[in-house]
Design an enzyme around this catalytic site. Sequence first.
Site, PDB file in Angstrom:
ATOM      1  N   TYR A   1      12.116   2.866  -0.804  1.00 30.01           N
ATOM      2  CA  TYR A   1      11.463   1.546  -0.851  1.00 30.01           C
ATOM      3  C   TYR A   1      10.170   1.609  -1.665  1.00 30.01           C
ATOM      4  O   TYR A   1       9.980   0.850  -2.625  1.00 30.01           O
ATOM      5  CB  TYR A   1      11.166   1.039   0.566  1.00 30.01           C
ATOM      6  CG  TYR A   1      10.143  -0.083   0.589  1.00 30.01           C
ATOM      7  CD1 TYR A   1      10.436  -1.329   0.042  1.00 30.01           C
ATOM      8  CD2 TYR A   1       8.869   0.118   1.138  1.00 30.01           C
ATOM      9  CE1 TYR A   1       9.488  -2.352   0.035  1.00 30.01           C
ATOM     10  CE2 TYR A   1       7.925  -0.904   1.144  1.00 30.01           C
ATOM     11  CZ  TYR A   1       8.235  -2.140   0.584  1.00 30.01           C
ATOM     12  OH  TYR A   1       7.298  -3.140   0.572  1.00 30.01           O
TER      13      TYR A   1
ATOM     14  N   ASP B   1       0.823  -1.216   0.000  1.00 31.15           N
ATOM     15  CA  ASP B   1       0.000   0.000   0.000  1.00 31.15           C
ATOM     16  C   ASP B   1       0.860   1.270   0.000  1.00 31.15           C
ATOM     17  O   ASP B   1       0.369   2.364  -0.290  1.00 31.15           O
ATOM     18  CB  ASP B   1      -0.955   0.015   1.210  1.00 31.15           C
ATOM     19  CG  ASP B   1      -0.263  -0.046   2.559  1.00 31.15           C
ATOM     20  OD1 ASP B   1       0.984  -0.156   2.607  1.00 31.15           O
ATOM     21  OD2 ASP B   1      -0.971   0.004   3.589  1.00 31.15           O
ATOM     22  N   GLU B   2       2.175   1.118   0.314  1.00 30.78           N
ATOM     23  CA  GLU B   2       3.024   2.315   0.422  1.00 30.78           C
ATOM     24  C   GLU B   2       3.192   3.034  -0.903  1.00 30.78           C
ATOM     25  O   GLU B   2       3.575   4.201  -0.924  1.00 30.78           O
ATOM     26  CB  GLU B   2       4.394   1.946   1.004  1.00 30.78           C
ATOM     27  CG  GLU B   2       4.286   1.331   2.377  1.00 30.78           C
ATOM     28  CD  GLU B   2       5.548   1.455   3.212  1.00 30.78           C
ATOM     29  OE1 GLU B   2       6.459   2.199   2.823  1.00 30.78           O
ATOM     30  OE2 GLU B   2       5.597   0.800   4.263  1.00 30.78           O
TER      31      GLU B   2
HETATM   32  P1  NAD Z   1      11.329  -9.886   3.749  1.00 32.64           P
HETATM   33  O1  NAD Z   1      12.331  -8.791   3.691  1.00 32.64           O
HETATM   34  O2  NAD Z   1      11.026 -10.528   5.051  1.00 32.64           O
HETATM   35  O3  NAD Z   1      11.770 -11.045   2.749  1.00 32.64           O
HETATM   36  C1  NAD Z   1      12.248 -10.798   1.459  1.00 32.64           C
HETATM   37  C2  NAD Z   1      12.867 -12.094   0.923  1.00 32.64           C
HETATM   38  O4  NAD Z   1      13.330 -11.832  -0.415  1.00 32.64           O
HETATM   39  C3  NAD Z   1      14.085 -12.577   1.733  1.00 32.64           C
HETATM   40  O5  NAD Z   1      13.997 -13.974   1.943  1.00 32.64           O
HETATM   41  C4  NAD Z   1      15.257 -12.256   0.833  1.00 32.64           C
HETATM   42  O6  NAD Z   1      16.368 -13.143   0.990  1.00 32.64           O
HETATM   43  C5  NAD Z   1      14.641 -12.364  -0.546  1.00 32.64           C
HETATM   44  N1  NAD Z   1      15.352 -11.568  -1.561  1.00 32.64           N
HETATM   45  C6  NAD Z   1      15.754 -10.275  -1.443  1.00 32.64           C
HETATM   46  N2  NAD Z   1      16.377  -9.888  -2.564  1.00 32.64           N
HETATM   47  C7  NAD Z   1      16.361 -10.965  -3.411  1.00 32.64           C
HETATM   48  C8  NAD Z   1      16.845 -11.189  -4.725  1.00 32.64           C
HETATM   49  N3  NAD Z   1      17.490 -10.222  -5.400  1.00 32.64           N
HETATM   50  N4  NAD Z   1      16.663 -12.399  -5.293  1.00 32.64           N
HETATM   51  C9  NAD Z   1      16.040 -13.394  -4.595  1.00 32.64           C
HETATM   52  N5  NAD Z   1      15.567 -13.238  -3.352  1.00 32.64           N
HETATM   53  C10 NAD Z   1      15.724 -12.036  -2.761  1.00 32.64           C
HETATM   54  O7  NAD Z   1      10.034  -9.288   3.081  1.00 32.64           O
HETATM   55  P2  NAD Z   1       8.489  -9.573   3.428  1.00 32.64           P
HETATM   56  O8  NAD Z   1       8.078  -8.694   4.529  1.00 32.64           O
HETATM   57  O9  NAD Z   1       8.282 -11.033   3.518  1.00 32.64           O
HETATM   58  O10 NAD Z   1       7.800  -9.013   2.098  1.00 32.64           O
HETATM   59  C11 NAD Z   1       7.590  -9.871   0.975  1.00 32.64           C
HETATM   60  C12 NAD Z   1       6.954  -9.060  -0.139  1.00 32.64           C
HETATM   61  O11 NAD Z   1       5.714  -8.515   0.296  1.00 32.64           O
HETATM   62  C13 NAD Z   1       7.796  -7.854  -0.571  1.00 32.64           C
HETATM   63  O12 NAD Z   1       7.687  -7.730  -1.970  1.00 32.64           O
HETATM   64  C14 NAD Z   1       7.148  -6.665   0.128  1.00 32.64           C
HETATM   65  O13 NAD Z   1       7.335  -5.489  -0.621  1.00 32.64           O
HETATM   66  C15 NAD Z   1       5.690  -7.105   0.130  1.00 32.64           C
HETATM   67  N6  NAD Z   1       4.871  -6.571   1.234  1.00 32.64           N
HETATM   68  C16 NAD Z   1       5.298  -6.677   2.529  1.00 32.64           C
HETATM   69  C17 NAD Z   1       4.471  -6.218   3.557  1.00 32.64           C
HETATM   70  C18 NAD Z   1       4.889  -6.314   5.011  1.00 32.64           C
HETATM   71  O14 NAD Z   1       4.220  -5.726   5.851  1.00 32.64           O
HETATM   72  N7  NAD Z   1       5.942  -7.038   5.341  1.00 32.64           N
HETATM   73  C19 NAD Z   1       3.220  -5.642   3.259  1.00 32.64           C
HETATM   74  C20 NAD Z   1       2.843  -5.543   1.923  1.00 32.64           C
HETATM   75  C21 NAD Z   1       3.660  -6.029   0.918  1.00 32.64           C
HETATM   76  O1  DAU Z   2       2.439  -0.895   4.496  1.00 31.96           O
HETATM   77  C1  DAU Z   2       3.101  -2.040   4.032  1.00 31.96           C
HETATM   78  C2  DAU Z   2       4.561  -1.958   4.390  1.00 31.96           C
HETATM   79  O2  DAU Z   2       4.639  -2.163   5.797  1.00 31.96           O
HETATM   80  C3  DAU Z   2       5.432  -2.956   3.650  1.00 31.96           C
HETATM   81  O3  DAU Z   2       5.402  -2.670   2.274  1.00 31.96           O
HETATM   82  C4  DAU Z   2       6.877  -2.906   4.169  1.00 31.96           C
HETATM   83  O4  DAU Z   2       7.644  -3.924   3.536  1.00 31.96           O
HETATM   84  C5  DAU Z   2       6.856  -3.131   5.667  1.00 31.96           C
HETATM   85  O5  DAU Z   2       8.163  -3.008   6.165  1.00 31.96           O
HETATM   86  C6  DAU Z   2       5.926  -2.127   6.361  1.00 31.96           C
HETATM   87  O6  DAU Z   2       6.466  -0.785   6.265  1.00 31.96           O
HETATM   88  P1  DAU Z   2       6.405   0.228   7.520  1.00 31.96           P
HETATM   89  O7  DAU Z   2       7.468   1.220   7.344  1.00 31.96           O
HETATM   90  O8  DAU Z   2       5.026   0.709   7.748  1.00 31.96           O
HETATM   91  O9  DAU Z   2       6.754  -0.839   8.706  1.00 31.96           O
HETATM   92  P2  DAU Z   2       7.713  -0.749   9.971  1.00 31.96           P
HETATM   93  O10 DAU Z   2       7.454  -1.981  10.773  1.00 31.96           O
HETATM   94  O11 DAU Z   2       9.116  -0.434   9.610  1.00 31.96           O
HETATM   95  O12 DAU Z   2       7.134   0.497  10.764  1.00 31.96           O
HETATM   96  C7  DAU Z   2       5.775   0.550  11.155  1.00 31.96           C
HETATM   97  C8  DAU Z   2       5.537   1.900  11.815  1.00 31.96           C
HETATM   98  O13 DAU Z   2       6.252   1.939  13.052  1.00 31.96           O
HETATM   99  C9  DAU Z   2       6.051   3.074  11.017  1.00 31.96           C
HETATM  100  O14 DAU Z   2       5.165   4.176  11.183  1.00 31.96           O
HETATM  101  C10 DAU Z   2       7.411   3.397  11.628  1.00 31.96           C
HETATM  102  C11 DAU Z   2       7.199   3.014  13.089  1.00 31.96           C
HETATM  103  N1  DAU Z   2       8.411   2.522  13.786  1.00 31.96           N
HETATM  104  C12 DAU Z   2       9.109   1.502  13.224  1.00 31.96           C
HETATM  105  C13 DAU Z   2      10.238   1.007  13.845  1.00 31.96           C
HETATM  106  C14 DAU Z   2      11.029  -0.116  13.195  1.00 31.96           C
HETATM  107  C15 DAU Z   2       8.763   3.045  15.022  1.00 31.96           C
HETATM  108  O15 DAU Z   2       8.094   3.956  15.551  1.00 31.96           O
HETATM  109  N2  DAU Z   2       9.874   2.552  15.644  1.00 31.96           N
HETATM  110  C16 DAU Z   2      10.634   1.562  15.086  1.00 31.96           C
HETATM  111  O16 DAU Z   2      11.674   1.167  15.711  1.00 31.96           O
END
Ligand code: NAD
Ligand code: DAU
Length: 358
Positions: free
Chosen positions: A159, A134-135
């Site tokens: 990002y 959603d970012e």
């Molecule tokens: P993560 O960082 O935990 O995992 C990413 C994985 O991708 C890791 O295992 C890493 O080794 C692998 N990777 C990184 N670069 C690579 C490359 N060049 N080739 C092959 N593998 C590679 O990420 P996540 O939180 O599991 O997110 C997964 C997907 O979902 C991402 O595309 C992220 O943008 C999306 N997403 C995440 C969230 C969230 O809240 N975590 C929300 C919405 C969407």
């Molecule tokens: O919205 C989806 C996204 O959510 C994904 O696409 C990203 O991969 C995932 O990392 C996440 O992004 P955020 O930046 O929202 O997540 P994060 O957990 O880093 O931070 C959540 C909120 O908390 C954000 O407003 C920043 C704040 N934060 C985060 C950290 C790590 C703090 O206040 N303190 C912290 O130490």
Amino acid sequence: MTVLVTGGAGFIGANFVLEWLAGSDETVVNIDKLSYAGNLKSLATVLHDPRHVFAQTDIIDSAAVRKLMDLHRPRAIVHFAAESHVDRSILGPDDFVSTNVVGTFHLLEEARRYHAAAADAERRDFRFINVSTDEVYGSLAPDDAPFSETHPYRPNSPYSASKAAADHLARSFFHTYGLPVITTNCSNNYGPLQFPEKLIPLMILNALRGASLPIYGDGLNVRDWLYVADHCAAIRLVLKHGRPGETYNIGGDAQLANINLVEKLCELLDELAPNPAIAAHKQLISYVPDRPGHDRRYAIDSSKIRRELGWQPSETFSSGLRRTVSWYLQNQDWIADIESGDYRHWIEANYGNRARQR
Ligand code: NAD
Ligand code: DAU
């Protein structure tokens, strides 16, 4: 039948692979380069399962990806692999452009080649699921309506800009080449196996060690939280019934300001892991300098996927958070393994400077 997953050793990817293998006989080919965020310990229970083929491969390596696709003939690609942490993208955006933009482009090119050469039936059924965030939509004001699929793209961090670029490329491959791409834009996930650089696991680990709980800025930034298994279920539905060329927004309808979330977490930890040295975990909360360009609010309108595909989350934020805390309490080995790696350097790089600025 086979599906190819990228990034299946990361947080969401590993949850997806484990759930897939628990619910289907279909083989998963899992391509992951094992960056700092990739962890084979997350996949320990399926590493010797013949239905799980793991390849330590970078998605940017077209020749290796091509070989795997030609060998395993997947009916779909579910593309999770990415650099995913906003703070890391601020301290060093290069890897984000390399993996999220160039890597996704190379993967799309390989998918296009494979799709074009496939037999009719294979070509008709093939899907490329582009897992996005959603970012890409930018930041909402407090009274703005949640993001729908038609909300303009306004990414604010390296990002989100790199994910937006990937989404645009994926869209263009559908329109130009007819590659059956579907993009999903999901809100913040939480749950088991999340690398403890992200808000919820970082706060759990710090709290368990009696370390401070660093809240960026005024703590009033809002995120819309979704339990990871509900995201994985949505992706399975999109793979099965989603329409090529469409996008689907996925979110938990659980908007919370960061400070309120951390307070809830502290109360849960008081109950599940009381620390005799402190009266309440809330005492550990500490405000630190803000994330540069910090998006104020995200919120998802998930009515399209609910209406068209019948998806709905199974966890509330309270039930999901309880499951998550319990998982971290019961999986100290997994945590110890991460903490023995490069993790400490990241904590110093991201938080050391903030502490010195206070
Ligand atoms: P993560 O960082 O935990 O995992 C990413 C994985 O991708 C890791 O295992 C890493 O080794 C692998 N990777 C990184 N670069 C690579 C490359 N060049 N080739 C092959 N593998 C590679 O990420 P996540 O939180 O599991 O997110 C997964 C997907 O979902 C991402 O595309 C992220 O943008 C999306 N997403 C995440 C969230 C969230 O809240 N975590 C929300 C919405 C969407
Ligand atoms: O919205 C989806 C996204 O959510 C994904 O696409 C990203 O991969 C995932 O990392 C996440 O992004 P955020 O930046 O929202 O997540 P994060 O957990 O880093 O931070 C959540 C909120 O908390 C954000 O407003 C920043 C704040 N934060 C985060 C950290 C790590 C703090 O206040 N303190 C912290 O130490």
